[in-house]
Design a protein around this motif. Structure first.
Motif, PDB file in Angstrom:
ATOM      1  N   HIS A   1      -3.311   5.104   2.611  1.00 13.99           N
ATOM      2  CA  HIS A   1      -2.373   4.161   1.991  1.00 13.99           C
ATOM      3  C   HIS A   1      -3.055   3.386   0.861  1.00 13.99           C
ATOM      4  O   HIS A   1      -2.623   2.281   0.521  1.00 13.99           O
ATOM      5  N   SER A   2      -4.085   3.952   0.294  1.00 15.04           N
ATOM      6  CA  SER A   2      -4.865   3.237  -0.731  1.00 15.04           C
ATOM      7  C   SER A   2      -4.091   3.132  -2.025  1.00 15.04           C
ATOM      8  O   SER A   2      -3.274   3.994  -2.367  1.00 15.04           O
ATOM      9  N   GLN A   3      -4.345   2.025  -2.765  1.00 19.23           N
ATOM     10  CA  GLN A   3      -3.746   1.752  -4.060  1.00 19.23           C
ATOM     11  C   GLN A   3      -4.819   1.880  -5.145  1.00 19.23           C
ATOM     12  O   GLN A   3      -6.009   2.091  -4.876  1.00 19.23           O
ATOM     13  N   GLU A   4      -4.372   1.734  -6.377  1.00 20.69           N
ATOM     14  CA  GLU A   4      -5.310   1.869  -7.481  1.00 20.69           C
ATOM     15  C   GLU A   4      -6.366   0.768  -7.486  1.00 20.69           C
ATOM     16  O   GLU A   4      -7.456   0.942  -8.023  1.00 20.69           O
ATOM     17  N   ASP A   5      -6.052  -0.401  -6.949  1.00 23.20           N
ATOM     18  CA  ASP A   5      -7.033  -1.489  -6.901  1.00 23.20           C
ATOM     19  C   ASP A   5      -7.906  -1.411  -5.648  1.00 23.20           C
ATOM     20  O   ASP A   5      -8.550  -2.385  -5.263  1.00 23.20           O
ATOM     21  N   LEU A   6      -7.908  -0.264  -4.991  1.00 22.10           N
ATOM     22  CA  LEU A   6      -8.704  -0.013  -3.787  1.00 22.10           C
ATOM     23  C   LEU A   6      -8.273  -0.887  -2.604  1.00 22.10           C
ATOM     24  O   LEU A   6      -9.054  -1.114  -1.689  1.00 22.10           O
ATOM     25  N   SER A   7      -7.034  -1.349  -2.660  1.00 25.04           N
ATOM     26  CA  SER A   7      -6.451  -1.992  -1.486  1.00 25.04           C
ATOM     27  C   SER A   7      -5.505  -1.004  -0.816  1.00 25.04           C
ATOM     28  O   SER A   7      -5.180   0.040  -1.397  1.00 25.04           O
ATOM     29  N   SER A   8      -5.075  -1.354   0.406  1.00 27.11           N
ATOM     30  CA  SER A   8      -4.142  -0.498   1.133  1.00 27.11           C
ATOM     31  C   SER A   8      -2.913  -1.325   1.501  1.00 27.11           C
ATOM     32  O   SER A   8      -3.048  -2.441   2.015  1.00 27.11           O
ATOM     33  N   VAL A   9      -1.714  -0.793   1.229  1.00 28.79           N
ATOM     34  CA  VAL A   9      -0.463  -1.448   1.610  1.00 28.79           C
ATOM     35  C   VAL A   9       0.208  -0.572   2.665  1.00 28.79           C
ATOM     36  O   VAL A   9       0.552   0.580   2.393  1.00 28.79           O
ATOM     37  N   ILE A  10       0.327  -1.124   3.851  1.00 32.47           N
ATOM     38  CA  ILE A  10       0.843  -0.365   4.999  1.00 32.47           C
ATOM     39  C   ILE A  10       2.220  -0.921   5.374  1.00 32.47           C
ATOM     40  O   ILE A  10       2.377  -2.134   5.588  1.00 32.47           O
ATOM     41  N   LEU A  11       3.190  -0.039   5.432  1.00 31.68           N
ATOM     42  CA  LEU A  11       4.537  -0.389   5.919  1.00 31.68           C
ATOM     43  C   LEU A  11       4.747   0.338   7.240  1.00 31.68           C
ATOM     44  O   LEU A  11       5.011   1.537   7.269  1.00 31.68           O
ATOM     45  N   PRO A  12       4.576  -0.363   8.372  1.00 36.47           N
ATOM     46  CA  PRO A  12       4.669   0.309   9.674  1.00 36.47           C
ATOM     47  C   PRO A  12       6.049   0.919   9.902  1.00 36.47           C
ATOM     48  O   PRO A  12       7.038   0.540   9.260  1.00 36.47           O
ATOM     49  N   GLU A  13       6.093   1.816  10.841  1.00 34.24           N
ATOM     50  CA  GLU A  13       7.353   2.453  11.203  1.00 34.24           C
ATOM     51  C   GLU A  13       8.326   1.405  11.761  1.00 34.24           C
ATOM     52  O   GLU A  13       7.932   0.483  12.462  1.00 34.24           O
TER      53      GLU A  13
END
Length: 842
Positions: free
Chosen positions: A645-657
């Protein structure tokens, strides 16, 4: 004959109808002169037949002789043969008086027996002779005669007795009918002097005519029973009792012979044909009853409405009604199977009489009567549904049986504060309905204005006004090449072929008290477009608004919103998004080609850049992951790798089920992970179980919960895949899932009844996971520099201390987080007491 014309014809044929006599007394003249006047004894035969034909059911007849004999009473219609035998026996029995008869004593007795509403029939030759067989006259008659002459003759005494006759009779007496046999000479006639209705028994008078006149007197004037020749079969449209009178002995199948010679017969016939009896005459007494469903309703102003329910009236038969002492009035059609009439002179009447009237051959017969009590026509209204200010409520009440309103009745509504107004009444089937819109809360009452009395079943309390919402139930669309049909949400509207016709169905919930004007606008439309909607369309509860959408192709494709507004100020509104397809153009095609070329260039650059980012992300994130915790306190198959779930800024945005809240995770330089809740969610950290935070720092094995609106989800953060030892000792064995143990071991998120409750104590960690904090003196959790982990962020959050208990401490070191859409409260796990609002803001 039509139902509408029949009652008018019947009224035109007859005047007022009087009731049938309550009692009938027949006085028989026993003088020898009567035998001379009626040598064949026609009188008893026609009397017996008239009484059998016309007397009401159960009518009793008493026989009196001028010689003092008294017989009866005899049921006239029940046994006409016995009645005729009694009459013949009374006339044939001895002694017989010579000359005439003294009528004073016997008529006084007859009127006493009949009463003021009874009938007396005197069968006589009408020649008064009071001198007895021994030649002695009555003393009072002789004394009066001597005032005129010293030596009065027999006729002088009889005339004096005639003068005294009226004084000897009761002052209040009923009618007198005289059946008079013909004599060549009468010395002292008295029937005219007594006001009797005369029926002559002459040799040339047909028996059928005499019977008809006598029957009319017995049944009540002006009943006219027709007599017809029976040379051919007689067709009857209704049941009737038929009297057959023949000049010679005949045989009538199914009939009852009254005389020994076989010339008088009674026959119950119809509907259908009466067999032919050549040379005989028939007297008809119809037997048509009053229908069972008859009512008399007392209305306002002293009016009585008589109603009757009869699916199919017999041919030529109608109904009439009257109050005691009043004229009769015909009932007229009021609908399918309903008849009614208003009696205006009925003030104070307790009952009315309903008559069955049959017409035939220019005359009519009242064949049946019934007395009906007058009942107040009270209509009780009750509300349908709750009554609230500004919203319509229907007040409905059942109409009386067979009642059809003939004159307008309105309802005056009295509201709290003294205001009143008039609303109309509507007849729906067998009930009346008034649509009332209360203007204010409070008590409401009603009064009727018109013919029909109305009242409420119980006091009506109007509640406060409620908020309304406008909803678009559906849209029907049509354009060239597409017939009118429902437009599904998201369906593309083709504007390439011209104008689009729309019909928008809207609903107001709850309904409005008064009509609201409807209007439609197109939001987000480009200049040059147009939405045409008619004026004057209003809305109470549901309405359809036709509109026409004009969208030139040059405006291109667009997404717009069709918004419908209700009310003078448009305070209520509802909208539906529309996707408009204007078709392709050369400009759009060139623009599309440029976009494709640019996209290809961008894609190449992105792939190269993405390769570098992936390498950096793999180095920074490795096997870092979030693992979800189930209701049993154990790890589930739900896993989120930060790298996936990595982003371009090396963070991860997780949207759980099954969640509308997301979580942003960033790897710090020291290796810890910074977590930030998005979309209005909050984080409950294991080191701060009583705090709703916006951000937190996670390390390997950190347990936490994400709280969003009415839901809470629990997770464990891991730097790597857990080892077998950790799974066995930390994430499985260290978790207690017993209900009592779970309740007192951690944070509980209490949701609405339809949500999934989850204990944050059951996370995959040791007993310290989401553990409580030591309470301060005031029961609140400390927020100082001695926090277990200085990296835990407490930003944009409010700590809510647990409520005080009588013992000064909670039953456990943990609390319960009570969540709804507006507040968060820390509560004791046993008592579950909610904190005041000022302590729960976050």
């Amino acid at each position: 004959m039509s139902r509408a014309v029949l009652p008018l014809l019947l009224l035109a044929l007859a005047g007022p109808v009087r009731a049938a006599p309550e009692a009938v007394v027949v006085v028989l003249d026993r003088s020898a002169s009567l035998r001379h006047a009626d040598p064949t004894a026609r009188g008893p035969r026609v009397l017996a037949m008239a009484l059998a034909l016309a007397a009401p059911e159960g009518q009793r007849v008493t026989l009196l002789g001028t010689d003092g004999a008294e017989a009866g009473p005899v049921v006239a219609a029940g046994d006409p043969v016995a009645l005729l035998g009694r009459l013949d026996a009374a006339l044939a029995a001895s002694p017989r008086q010579a000359g005439g008869a003294d009528l004073a004593r016997v008529l006084a007795r007859a009127h006493d027996l009949a009463g003021p509403r009874g009938l007396v029939i005197l069968y006589t030759d009408d020649d008064l002779d009071v001198v007895g067989a021994d030649g002695r006259p009555p003393a009072d008659a002789l004394e009066r005669a001597r005032r005129q002459a010293a030596r009065p003759a027999r006729d002088d005494v009889n005339r004096a007795a005639a003068d005294l006759l009226d004084d000897a009779l009761p002052a209040r007496r009923g009618p007198l009918v005289g059946l008079r046999a013909e004599l060549p000479v009468r010395t002292v006639p008295v029937l005219e002097r007594l006001g009797a209705a005369l029926i002559e028994l002459r040799p040339e008078s047909p028996d059928a005519e005499v019977v008809a006149r006598l029957a009319a007197a017995v049944a009540g004037d002006p009943v006219l029973l027709r007599h017809d020749a029976l040379d051919a079969p007689l067709e009857l449209p209704w049941p009737a009792r038929v009297g057959v009178l023949a000049p010679r002995p005949v045989d009538v199948p199914g009939g009852v012979r009254l005389d020994g010679g076989g010339r008088l017969w009674l026959l119950d016939a119809g509907p259908g044909a009466v067999p032919a009896v050549p040379g005989a005459a028939a007297v008809l007494a119809p037997r048509v009853e009053v229908p069972g469903a008859v009512h008399a309703w007392g209305l306002a102003g002293g009016v009585v409405r008589v109603t009757a329910e009869e699916a199919a009236a017999p041919p030529g038969a109608a109904l009439a009604a009257r109050v005691p002492g009043g004229d009769d009035a015909a009932l007229t059609p009021a609908g399918a199977g309903l008849w009614h009439v208003d009696l205006w002179s009925a003030e104070g009447a307790r009952e009315v009489e309903v008559l069955r009237v049959v017409a035939r051959g220019g005359g009519r017969a009242v064949t049946a009567r019934r007395r009906v009590p007058v009942t107040p026509a009270d209509v009780v209204l009750a509300p349908r549904g709750p009554a609230q200010a500004g919203s319509p409520v229907e007040l409905a009440g059942a109409l009386p049986p067979g009642f059809v309103p003939r004159r307008a009745t309105t309802l005056r509504v009295h509201e709290a504060g003294g205001a009143s107004r008039v609303v109309p009444l509507e007849v729906r089937g067998r009930e009346v309905v008034a649509r009332v819109v209360p203007q204010r809360a409070g008590a409401l009452d009603v009064t009727a204005e018109g013919e029909l009395p109305l009242r409420l079943a119980a006091p009506l309390e109007v509640g406060p006004e409620v908020a309304r919402s406008l909803l678009i139930e559906g849209i029907t669309a049509a354009w060239e090449g597409r017939p009118a049909g429902p437009l599904a949400p998201g369906e593309v509207v083709d504007v390439t072929r011209g104008d689009v016709r729309l019909e928008v169905t809207v609903r107001l919930d709850p309904p409005a008290g008064a009509p609201l004007p409807l209007a439609a606008v197109l939001e987000g439309a480009a200049p040059g477009s147009e939405l045409r909607a008619p004026q004057g369309v209003t809305l109470l509860d549901r309405a359809t608004l036709p509109v026409e959408l004009v969208w030139p192709r040059a405006l291109g494709d667009a997404g717009v919103t069709l918004r419908v507004r209700a009310g003078d100020e448009g305070e209520l509104a509802a909208g539906r998004a529309l996707s408009l397809d204007a078709g392709p153009s050369w400009t759009r095609r060139g623009l599309a080609a440029a976009i494709i070329v640019g996209s290809l260039v961008w894609f190449v650059a992105l792939v190269r850049r993405r390769g570098r980012l992936i390498a950096a992300a793999e180095q920074a994130m490795g096997e870092r992951q979030l693992r979800a915790v189930g209701d049993n306190g154990r790890l589930t198959f739900e896993r989120y790798r930060l790298l996936d779930h990595s982003q371009e800024d090396l963070s991860s945005v997780i949207l759980p089920e099954d969640s509308s809240a997301s979580l942003e995770l960033t790897v710090r330089e020291d290796g810890a992970v910074h977590a930030r809740a998005l979309d209005g969610a909050h984080i409950v950290h294991e080191d701060r179980p009583t705090v709703l935070a916006d951000e937190a720092v996670l390390r390997h094995g950190t347990a936490f919960a994400v709280v969003h609106e009415h839901k809470a989800r629990r997770y464990v953060y891991l730097d790597r895949e857990p080892s077998a030892e950790e799974l066995a000792e930390r994430f499985v064995d260290g978790v207690s899932i017993g209900e009592g143990e779970v309740r007192d071991s951690g944070v509980f998120v209490i949701l609405d009844d339809d949500q999934n409750l989850a204990s944050a104590a059951a996370v995959p960690a040791t007993a310290r996971v989401l553990g409580g904090l030591p309470a301060g003196d005031d029961g609140s959790a400390p927020l100082d520099d001695d926090s277990p982990d200085p990296d835990v962020l407490i930003e944009d959050s409010v700590e809510a201390p647990p409520p005080p208990r009588a013992s000064g401490r909670l039953c456990s070191d943990e609390g319960i987080v009570i969540m709804d859409s507006t507040e968060a409260s820390i509560m004791d796990s046993d008592e579950v007491d909610t904190l005041p609002d000022e302590e729960t803001r976050h």
